[in-house]
Write a protein that holds these residues in place. Structure first.
Motif, PDB file in Angstrom:
ATOM      1  N   LYS A 160      23.216  19.750  39.055  1.00  0.00           N
ATOM      2  CA  LYS A 160      22.917  19.695  37.626  1.00  0.00           C
ATOM      3  C   LYS A 160      22.394  18.325  37.194  1.00  0.00           C
ATOM      4  O   LYS A 160      21.471  18.216  36.399  1.00  0.00           O
ATOM      5  N   ARG A 161      23.040  17.259  37.705  1.00  0.00           N
ATOM      6  CA  ARG A 161      22.765  15.911  37.177  1.00  0.00           C
ATOM      7  C   ARG A 161      22.205  14.938  38.194  1.00  0.00           C
ATOM      8  O   ARG A 161      21.797  13.834  37.824  1.00  0.00           O
ATOM      9  N   LEU A 172      31.509  10.111  47.158  1.00  0.00           N
ATOM     10  CA  LEU A 172      31.869  11.525  47.302  1.00  0.00           C
ATOM     11  C   LEU A 172      30.669  12.355  47.727  1.00  0.00           C
ATOM     12  O   LEU A 172      29.639  12.354  47.029  1.00  0.00           O
ATOM     13  N   LEU A 201      34.554  12.714  33.025  1.00  0.00           N
ATOM     14  CA  LEU A 201      35.610  13.289  33.856  1.00  0.00           C
ATOM     15  C   LEU A 201      36.573  12.155  34.223  1.00  0.00           C
ATOM     16  O   LEU A 201      36.160  11.131  34.782  1.00  0.00           O
ATOM     17  N   VAL A 240      31.773  18.647  43.000  1.00  0.00           N
ATOM     18  CA  VAL A 240      30.745  17.616  43.216  1.00  0.00           C
ATOM     19  C   VAL A 240      29.393  18.249  43.553  1.00  0.00           C
ATOM     20  O   VAL A 240      28.342  17.754  43.122  1.00  0.00           O
ATOM     21  N   VAL A 280      35.478  17.847  49.078  1.00  0.00           N
ATOM     22  CA  VAL A 280      34.712  16.618  49.293  1.00  0.00           C
ATOM     23  C   VAL A 280      34.994  15.953  50.639  1.00  0.00           C
ATOM     24  O   VAL A 280      36.084  16.085  51.204  1.00  0.00           O
ATOM     25  N   GLU A 283      34.944  11.990  51.585  1.00  0.00           N
ATOM     26  CA  GLU A 283      34.893  10.789  50.741  1.00  0.00           C
ATOM     27  C   GLU A 283      35.269   9.520  51.480  1.00  0.00           C
ATOM     28  O   GLU A 283      35.939   9.571  52.516  1.00  0.00           O
ATOM     29  N   PHE A 300      43.221  15.581  37.183  1.00  0.00           N
ATOM     30  CA  PHE A 300      42.016  15.404  36.376  1.00  0.00           C
ATOM     31  C   PHE A 300      42.234  15.901  34.949  1.00  0.00           C
ATOM     32  O   PHE A 300      42.956  16.876  34.718  1.00  0.00           O
ATOM     33  N   HIS A 311      30.507  10.081  38.874  1.00  0.00           N
ATOM     34  CA  HIS A 311      31.088  11.420  38.724  1.00  0.00           C
ATOM     35  C   HIS A 311      32.376  11.390  37.913  1.00  0.00           C
ATOM     36  O   HIS A 311      32.620  12.262  37.091  1.00  0.00           O
ATOM     37  N   HIS A 312      33.220  10.385  38.134  1.00  0.00           N
ATOM     38  CA  HIS A 312      34.465  10.261  37.373  1.00  0.00           C
ATOM     39  C   HIS A 312      35.018   8.844  37.451  1.00  0.00           C
ATOM     40  O   HIS A 312      34.604   8.053  38.298  1.00  0.00           O
ATOM     41  N   VAL A 355      42.784  19.471  33.484  1.00  0.00           N
ATOM     42  CA  VAL A 355      42.231  20.304  34.560  1.00  0.00           C
ATOM     43  C   VAL A 355      43.372  20.655  35.519  1.00  0.00           C
ATOM     44  O   VAL A 355      43.467  21.780  36.007  1.00  0.00           O
ATOM     45  N   PHE A 412      27.899  19.320  40.312  1.00  0.00           N
ATOM     46  CA  PHE A 412      27.509  18.129  39.553  1.00  0.00           C
ATOM     47  C   PHE A 412      26.167  17.585  40.070  1.00  0.00           C
ATOM     48  O   PHE A 412      25.257  17.269  39.293  1.00  0.00           O
TER      49      PHE A 412
HETATM   50  C1  MC0 Z   1      31.217  18.928  35.017  1.00  0.00           C
HETATM   51  N1  MC0 Z   1      30.965  18.454  33.777  1.00  0.00           N
HETATM   52  C2  MC0 Z   1      31.093  17.128  33.778  1.00  0.00           C
HETATM   53  C3  MC0 Z   1      31.432  16.780  35.096  1.00  0.00           C
HETATM   54  N2  MC0 Z   1      31.510  17.912  35.837  1.00  0.00           N
HETATM   55  N3  MC0 Z   1      30.943  16.219  32.808  1.00  0.00           N
HETATM   56  C4  MC0 Z   1      31.129  14.920  33.136  1.00  0.00           C
HETATM   57  N4  MC0 Z   1      31.448  14.507  34.390  1.00  0.00           N
HETATM   58  C5  MC0 Z   1      31.608  15.404  35.385  1.00  0.00           C
HETATM   59  N5  MC0 Z   1      31.914  14.996  36.610  1.00  0.00           N
HETATM   60  C6  MC0 Z   1      30.584  19.250  32.609  1.00  0.00           C
HETATM   61  C7  MC0 Z   1      29.350  20.086  32.916  1.00  0.00           C
HETATM   62  O1  MC0 Z   1      28.172  19.350  32.728  1.00  0.00           O
HETATM   63  C8  MC0 Z   1      29.493  21.221  31.947  1.00  0.00           C
HETATM   64  O2  MC0 Z   1      29.050  20.811  30.702  1.00  0.00           O
HETATM   65  C9  MC0 Z   1      30.997  21.444  31.886  1.00  0.00           C
HETATM   66  O3  MC0 Z   1      31.599  20.200  32.299  1.00  0.00           O
HETATM   67  C10 MC0 Z   1      31.454  22.552  32.812  1.00  0.00           C
HETATM   68  O4  MC0 Z   1      31.009  22.223  34.101  1.00  0.00           O
HETATM   69  P1  MC0 Z   1      30.604  23.278  35.242  1.00  0.00           P
HETATM   70  O5  MC0 Z   1      29.670  22.630  36.161  1.00  0.00           O
HETATM   71  O6  MC0 Z   1      30.244  24.568  34.625  1.00  0.00           O
HETATM   72  O7  MC0 Z   1      31.895  23.452  36.103  1.00  0.00           O
HETATM   73  P2  MC0 Z   1      33.356  23.956  35.850  1.00  0.00           P
HETATM   74  O8  MC0 Z   1      33.681  24.250  34.428  1.00  0.00           O
HETATM   75  O9  MC0 Z   1      33.587  25.038  36.846  1.00  0.00           O
HETATM   76  O10 MC0 Z   1      34.156  22.645  36.303  1.00  0.00           O
HETATM   77  C11 MC0 Z   1      34.104  21.434  35.602  1.00  0.00           C
HETATM   78  C12 MC0 Z   1      35.397  20.702  35.968  1.00  0.00           C
HETATM   79  C13 MC0 Z   1      35.473  20.633  37.519  1.00  0.00           C
HETATM   80  C14 MC0 Z   1      35.383  19.302  35.345  1.00  0.00           C
HETATM   81  C15 MC0 Z   1      36.603  21.488  35.395  1.00  0.00           C
HETATM   82  O11 MC0 Z   1      34.367  19.913  38.014  1.00  0.00           O
HETATM   83  C16 MC0 Z   1      36.741  20.064  38.037  1.00  0.00           C
HETATM   84  O12 MC0 Z   1      37.771  20.748  38.162  1.00  0.00           O
HETATM   85  N6  MC0 Z   1      36.756  18.759  38.393  1.00  0.00           N
HETATM   86  C17 MC0 Z   1      37.967  18.106  38.894  1.00  0.00           C
HETATM   87  C18 MC0 Z   1      38.017  18.115  40.388  1.00  0.00           C
HETATM   88  C19 MC0 Z   1      36.926  17.275  41.030  1.00  0.00           C
HETATM   89  O13 MC0 Z   1      35.979  16.873  40.360  1.00  0.00           O
HETATM   90  N7  MC0 Z   1      37.027  17.079  42.350  1.00  0.00           N
HETATM   91  C20 MC0 Z   1      36.093  16.283  43.121  1.00  0.00           C
HETATM   92  C21 MC0 Z   1      36.540  14.891  43.254  1.00  0.00           C
HETATM   93  P3  MC0 Z   1      28.052  21.702  29.816  1.00  0.00           P
HETATM   94  O14 MC0 Z   1      27.757  20.871  28.589  1.00  0.00           O
HETATM   95  O15 MC0 Z   1      26.872  21.981  30.684  1.00  0.00           O
HETATM   96  O16 MC0 Z   1      28.876  22.929  29.507  1.00  0.00           O
HETATM   97  S1  MC0 Z   1      37.990  14.837  44.235  1.00  0.00           S
HETATM   98  C22 MC0 Z   1      38.547  13.246  44.196  1.00  0.00           C
HETATM   99  O17 MC0 Z   1      37.949  12.426  43.582  1.00  0.00           O
HETATM  100  C23 MC0 Z   1      39.802  12.949  45.010  1.00  0.00           C
HETATM  101  C24 MC0 Z   1      39.530  13.121  46.476  1.00  0.00           C
HETATM  102  C25 MC0 Z   1      40.394  11.565  44.730  1.00  0.00           C
HETATM  103  O18 MC0 Z   1      39.971  10.845  43.817  1.00  0.00           O
HETATM  104  O19 MC0 Z   1      41.337  11.181  45.448  1.00  0.00           O
END
Ligand code: MC0
Length: 140
Positions: free
Chosen positions: A76-77, A61, A131, A70, A41, A43, A121, A82-83, A106, A73
């Motif tokens: 898809k949406r 983000l 999330l 992201v 990202v 951000e 996460f 996002h979180h 996570v 996300f």
């Molecule tokens: C994905 N899903 C979510 C979502 N992202 N649900 C709610 N909120 C979100 N943000 C759901 C999808 O719709 C899907 O549901 C299921 O989770 C699997 O998603 P996917 O798209 O197939 O992707 P995966 O499984 O590869 O990864 C999902 C996962 C990933 C949450 C594990 O996004 C992740 O590791 N996130 C944590 C890292 C992150 O988000 N980093 C960016 C911000 P269905 O029902 O369709 O199966 S970094 C940040 O913010 C830092 C800089 C900070 O705060 O300091």
């Protein structure tokens, strides 16, 4: 365990445009801009308020690539919340306690987050589709 809402993370296509929007509509100020390669990202943190337990922010983000958390996300949406990031005092202890209650982590161990914080996460599928991020920071 949760001290405050540290930030609300909002996914967007164009970071600069969204910053201008939050500045002009809400009068918020950007206090930090970073690129986090590990998280995929670009951000910005916009300060909202200070409380007894620390400050709270809006985090905007923009994905570095489509094949990132992201980026996927957004595809898809679309743009939106996002979180949610909650402040905790001891992230390692909080992760152990939460994991023991059956919530999937996570991140088993903290990673590098915005403004020098330690972050981790929790899986959205175990938290009602939200999330959820834990944030341990020394900033006040
Ligand atoms: C994905 N899903 C979510 C979502 N992202 N649900 C709610 N909120 C979100 N943000 C759901 C999808 O719709 C899907 O549901 C299921 O989770 C699997 O998603 P996917 O798209 O197939 O992707 P995966 O499984 O590869 O990864 C999902 C996962 C990933 C949450 C594990 O996004 C992740 O590791 N996130 C944590 C890292 C992150 O988000 N980093 C960016 C911000 P269905 O029902 O369709 O199966 S970094 C940040 O913010 C830092 C800089 C900070 O705060 O300091």
């Amino acid at each position: 365990m949760l001290l405050r809402i540290d930030h609300v993370g909002i996914a967007c296509h164009n970071l600069n445009e969204k910053i201008e929007f939050y500045e002009s509509v809400f009068g918020l100020t950007v206090v930090s801009r970073e690129v986090n390669e590990e998280q995929g990202v670009r951000e910005a943190m916009l300060h909202v308020a200070d409380g007894d337990q620390g400050a709270s922010y809006v985090q905007l983000l923009e994905p570095l690539h489509p094949d990132t958390a992201v980026g996927k996300f957004l595809a898809k949406r679309g743009e939106g919340v996002h979180h949610i990031g909650y402040g905790v005092a001891d992230i390692t202890k909080a992760l152990a306690e939460i994991s023991a209650k059956g919530v999937r982590l996570v991140d088993e161990r903290p990673r590098h987050g915005s403004m020098g914080a330690s972050i981790a996460f929790l899986h959205p599928k175990d938290i009602g589709g939200v999330l959820t991020e834990l944030v341990e920071t020394s900033r006040r």
